[in-house]
Design a protein around this motif. Structure first.
Motif, PDB file in Angstrom:
ATOM      1  N   ALA A  62     -52.606-134.422 -22.335  1.00 43.87           N
ATOM      2  CA  ALA A  62     -52.207-133.302 -21.476  1.00 43.87           C
ATOM      3  C   ALA A  62     -52.046-133.764 -20.024  1.00 43.87           C
ATOM      4  O   ALA A  62     -51.128-133.325 -19.317  1.00 43.87           O
ATOM      5  CB  ALA A  62     -53.238-132.179 -21.564  1.00 43.87           C
ATOM      6  N   TYR A  63     -52.926-134.675 -19.604  1.00 46.56           N
ATOM      7  CA  TYR A  63     -52.823-135.191 -18.226  1.00 46.56           C
ATOM      8  C   TYR A  63     -51.580-136.047 -18.078  1.00 46.56           C
ATOM      9  O   TYR A  63     -50.818-135.903 -17.097  1.00 46.56           O
ATOM     10  CB  TYR A  63     -54.077-135.998 -17.879  1.00 46.56           C
ATOM     11  CG  TYR A  63     -54.275-136.194 -16.392  1.00 46.56           C
ATOM     12  CD1 TYR A  63     -55.180-135.407 -15.687  1.00 46.56           C
ATOM     13  CD2 TYR A  63     -53.541-137.142 -15.688  1.00 46.56           C
ATOM     14  CE1 TYR A  63     -55.350-135.560 -14.328  1.00 46.56           C
ATOM     15  CE2 TYR A  63     -53.701-137.308 -14.327  1.00 46.56           C
ATOM     16  CZ  TYR A  63     -54.612-136.515 -13.643  1.00 46.56           C
ATOM     17  OH  TYR A  63     -54.761-136.671 -12.286  1.00 46.56           O
ATOM     18  N   GLU A  64     -51.364-136.933 -19.028  1.00 46.14           N
ATOM     19  CA  GLU A  64     -50.202-137.824 -18.949  1.00 46.14           C
ATOM     20  C   GLU A  64     -48.896-137.049 -19.040  1.00 46.14           C
ATOM     21  O   GLU A  64     -47.881-137.453 -18.454  1.00 46.14           O
ATOM     22  CB  GLU A  64     -50.271-138.865 -20.066  1.00 46.14           C
ATOM     23  CG  GLU A  64     -51.411-139.869 -19.885  1.00 46.14           C
ATOM     24  CD  GLU A  64     -51.550-140.811 -21.067  1.00 46.14           C
ATOM     25  OE1 GLU A  64     -50.945-140.525 -22.131  1.00 46.14           O
ATOM     26  OE2 GLU A  64     -52.263-141.828 -20.934  1.00 46.14           O
ATOM     27  N   VAL A  94     -52.916-126.337 -19.776  1.00 44.58           N
ATOM     28  CA  VAL A  94     -53.743-126.827 -20.871  1.00 44.58           C
ATOM     29  C   VAL A  94     -54.944-127.595 -20.323  1.00 44.58           C
ATOM     30  O   VAL A  94     -56.072-127.452 -20.809  1.00 44.58           O
ATOM     31  CB  VAL A  94     -52.910-127.731 -21.815  1.00 44.58           C
ATOM     32  CG1 VAL A  94     -53.793-128.301 -22.932  1.00 44.58           C
ATOM     33  CG2 VAL A  94     -51.753-126.962 -22.414  1.00 44.58           C
ATOM     34  N   LEU A  95     -54.697-128.404 -19.294  1.00 46.63           N
ATOM     35  CA  LEU A  95     -55.784-129.156 -18.665  1.00 46.63           C
ATOM     36  C   LEU A  95     -56.878-128.221 -18.153  1.00 46.63           C
ATOM     37  O   LEU A  95     -58.072-128.454 -18.374  1.00 46.63           O
ATOM     38  CB  LEU A  95     -55.239-129.981 -17.490  1.00 46.63           C
ATOM     39  CG  LEU A  95     -54.625-131.347 -17.803  1.00 46.63           C
ATOM     40  CD1 LEU A  95     -54.026-131.933 -16.538  1.00 46.63           C
ATOM     41  CD2 LEU A  95     -55.669-132.288 -18.374  1.00 46.63           C
ATOM     42  N   LYS A  96     -56.472-127.186 -17.452  1.00 45.05           N
ATOM     43  CA  LYS A  96     -57.452-126.255 -16.873  1.00 45.05           C
ATOM     44  C   LYS A  96     -58.278-125.577 -17.966  1.00 45.05           C
ATOM     45  O   LYS A  96     -59.491-125.395 -17.817  1.00 45.05           O
ATOM     46  CB  LYS A  96     -56.727-125.214 -16.017  1.00 45.05           C
ATOM     47  CG  LYS A  96     -56.068-125.807 -14.770  1.00 45.05           C
ATOM     48  CD  LYS A  96     -55.234-124.797 -14.026  1.00 45.05           C
ATOM     49  CE  LYS A  96     -56.075-123.694 -13.409  1.00 45.05           C
ATOM     50  NZ  LYS A  96     -55.264-122.778 -12.581  1.00 45.05           N
ATOM     51  N   LYS A  97     -57.613-125.232 -19.052  1.00 40.23           N
ATOM     52  CA  LYS A  97     -58.320-124.578 -20.153  1.00 40.23           C
ATOM     53  C   LYS A  97     -59.316-125.536 -20.803  1.00 40.23           C
ATOM     54  O   LYS A  97     -60.447-125.145 -21.137  1.00 40.23           O
ATOM     55  CB  LYS A  97     -57.302-124.083 -21.180  1.00 40.23           C
ATOM     56  CG  LYS A  97     -57.913-123.338 -22.348  1.00 40.23           C
ATOM     57  CD  LYS A  97     -58.609-122.053 -21.880  1.00 40.23           C
ATOM     58  CE  LYS A  97     -59.155-121.275 -23.079  1.00 40.23           C
ATOM     59  NZ  LYS A  97     -59.878-120.059 -22.665  1.00 40.23           N
ATOM     60  N   ILE A  98     -58.912-126.790 -20.990  1.00 33.64           N
ATOM     61  CA  ILE A  98     -59.821-127.779 -21.586  1.00 33.64           C
ATOM     62  C   ILE A  98     -61.044-127.981 -20.710  1.00 33.64           C
ATOM     63  O   ILE A  98     -62.187-127.990 -21.190  1.00 33.64           O
ATOM     64  CB  ILE A  98     -59.089-129.122 -21.807  1.00 33.64           C
ATOM     65  CG1 ILE A  98     -58.008-128.982 -22.868  1.00 33.64           C
ATOM     66  CG2 ILE A  98     -60.086-130.219 -22.218  1.00 33.64           C
ATOM     67  CD1 ILE A  98     -57.166-130.240 -23.064  1.00 33.64           C
ATOM     68  N   ASN A 135     -50.467-144.002  -8.272  1.00 36.45           N
ATOM     69  CA  ASN A 135     -49.397-143.325  -7.531  1.00 36.45           C
ATOM     70  C   ASN A 135     -48.915-142.044  -8.211  1.00 36.45           C
ATOM     71  O   ASN A 135     -47.821-141.552  -7.926  1.00 36.45           O
ATOM     72  CB  ASN A 135     -48.198-144.254  -7.308  1.00 36.45           C
ATOM     73  CG  ASN A 135     -48.560-145.490  -6.513  1.00 36.45           C
ATOM     74  OD1 ASN A 135     -49.382-145.418  -5.605  1.00 36.45           O
ATOM     75  ND2 ASN A 135     -47.960-146.622  -6.845  1.00 36.45           N
ATOM     76  N   ALA A 136     -49.720-141.508  -9.146  1.00 36.16           N
ATOM     77  CA  ALA A 136     -49.342-140.253  -9.792  1.00 36.16           C
ATOM     78  C   ALA A 136     -49.551-139.085  -8.835  1.00 36.16           C
ATOM     79  O   ALA A 136     -50.271-139.184  -7.840  1.00 36.16           O
ATOM     80  CB  ALA A 136     -50.164-140.055 -11.065  1.00 36.16           C
ATOM     81  N   SER A 137     -48.927-137.964  -9.147  1.00 31.85           N
ATOM     82  CA  SER A 137     -49.061-136.778  -8.317  1.00 31.85           C
ATOM     83  C   SER A 137     -50.518-136.317  -8.265  1.00 31.85           C
ATOM     84  O   SER A 137     -51.234-136.361  -9.267  1.00 31.85           O
ATOM     85  CB  SER A 137     -48.183-135.658  -8.881  1.00 31.85           C
ATOM     86  OG  SER A 137     -48.438-134.439  -8.231  1.00 31.85           O
TER      87      SER A 137
END
Length: 464
Positions: free
Chosen positions: A40-42, A48-52, A70-72
């Motif tokens: 979900a992160y990638e 979905v991340l917040k729910k997990i 260098n990801a957001s």
């Protein structure tokens, strides 16, 4: 490239429909959540991340392990906001104990407490809920205080609910005044690795002394590229070194010390090392000038008696006696696994003096000897002498000085002939793999040509 597992394929399929994924989380087995969190992160699935995270069932959340360079920052911030909501919920029923923001030192599946958290204070199972432990590595450079600033503000805002713990703390700053105000938010006694780099005023070591006294679990200290923007008197230099040495005396957990391009300590290096009262595992004194008196004391130090790793790269040993190094190798013969003597200007006679001791280092696994002007005869003798070191798996040797003509110009035909002959000797001992022959560094680009492995740089002179 390996094929995705069935679990990864199922996660990909589920994440194609966010609403379905979010509803499925209520019945999804906990065992599947770490992999789904990573995917979900990638994939940038914020909701979905917040729910997990809101119902994370494990004691660890290895956020740093799934971040890409260098990801957001928006996804990271979304996770941190959800963690913040957990901290202020009442009653505090969440299971999360460690939020690990480090990009190294852990894996995405490290969701249970274990060796990865051995450096952190242990959480008691009894009593009221303990503050959340936020683990970080900090790398401070000019104008790059955003992460530390945000974390320190968060720690202040949620005081009593979370604690910052820094595993590695590296500072690349000419002056330390800009970062000292943040140190109160980091639990100094849990810092494991400290690096001080590019300091312009060595007198600032005195400002650090009060902090060094708290680093009771420090295992590695690196000091590099110390510059002097003003003239420092001998008396002041002694005062600074004595103050630093007095604190090193109390660092009983210190196992690794790296000093690189730290000419400030010339003439006082033995005082610094003499303050260490327990043996080191790893000592690197590189790109430095060592005086004759302090070199003669080198092998007598307690800290060098059981070394596993020793680097003296770019220390001009040719003008120093080989005896201290010989004695040191004898002392560390049963423990030494990595020896780096690159660019030490070692010649034939120096090599012959240390060769019997070197051949007794039976645990040696890597041996770096590039950049030393040895004759073909000396190299043959060296290769035959190290043949009994059965654990050696990586050996870096210089191209014989016989390959150079006309003030350092490399003669390629001689290089091919001599290196092939040396490789032939190695094959008789069944040890031609992972053994390399390299030239001196190019004076322009600093690259080194490795025979049959790398391309020659365009700026190097050669014939044949």
């Amino acid at each position: 490239m390996s094929l995705p597992s069935l679990q990864e394929l199922a996660g990909q399929s589920l994440l194609r429909n966010e609403k379905l994924a979010i509803s499925a989380l209520e019945t999804l087995p906990n065992l599947l959540l770490p992999q789904l969190f990573k995917q979900a992160y990638e994939g940038g699935h914020r909701n979905v991340l917040k729910k997990i995270v809101s119902s994370w069932p494990f004691p660890r959340l290895p956020l740093g392990a799934v971040k890409k360079r260098n990801a957001s920052e928006s996804l990271e911030n979304a996770v941190l906001e959800e963690v913040d909501k957990l901290l202020i919920q009442s009653p505090r029923e969440y299971k999360l104990e460690v939020l690990d923001l480090r990009s190294v030192g852990q894996e995405p599946m490290d969701v249970l407490s274990g060796p990865v958290d051995s450096w952190l204070p242990q959480t008691s199972c009894e009593g009221e809920k303990k503050p959340l432990k936020v683990a970080v590595n900090l790398y401070l450079r000019n104008g790059n205080f955003n992460k530390l600033s945000c974390l320190s503000q968060w720690a202040e805002k949620r005081k009593g609910l979370l604690q910052l713990y820094c595993h590695e703390f590296h500072i690349w700053l000419p002056f330390l005044s800009g970062c000292k105000c943040y140190l109160e938010y980091v639990n100094l006694q849990y810092i494991v690795v400290l690096g001080l780099h590019s300091l312009h005023n060595p007198a600032e070591f005195l400002d650090l002394i009060s902090y060094l006294g708290h680093l009771m679990n420090l295992r590695k200290l690196s000091i590099s590229n110390i510059q002097e923007e003003r003239v420092i008197s001998l008396e002041e230099r002694r005062h600074i070194v004595s103050g630093l040495a007095s604190k090193l005396l109390n660092l009983e957990c210190l196992q690794e010390l790296h000093l690189e391009n730290a000419s400030f300590f010339k003439g006082h290096l033995h005082k610094l090392l003499r303050s260490l009262k327990t043996p080191l595992d790893d000592l690197a004194v590189t790109h430095c000038t060592i005086s004759v008196p302090e070199w003669n004391q080198f092998s007598k130090l307690i800290c060098v008696s059981q070394l596993q790793h020793l680097s003296l790269e770019n220390v001009r040993l040719a003008s120093l006696s080989p005896e201290p190094l010989r004695i040191l190798l004898v002392k560390a013969a049963h423990t030494l696994v990595d020896l780096n003597l690159e660019d030490c200007h070692i010649k034939d006679s120096y090599l012959y003096a240390i060769l019997p001791a070197l051949s007794r280092c039976l645990q040696l696994r890597t041996f770096s000897f590039y950049g030393n002007p040895l004759s073909m005869g000396a190299l043959k003798r060296l290769l035959r002498s190290t043949a009994n070191l059965e654990n050696l798996y990586r050996e870096l040797y210089p191209v014989p000085r016989d390959c150079y003509v006309d003030n350092g110009t490399l003669h390629m035909e001689l290089t091919r002939n001599h290196c092939n002959e040396l490789i032939g000797i190695l094959k008789t001992f069944w040890r031609s793999e992972r053994i390399y022959f390299g030239t001196d560094r190019c004076h322009r680009c600093n690259n080194r040509y490795i025979y049959n492995k790398t391309s020659m740089c365009r700026c190097r002179r050669f014939i044949g």
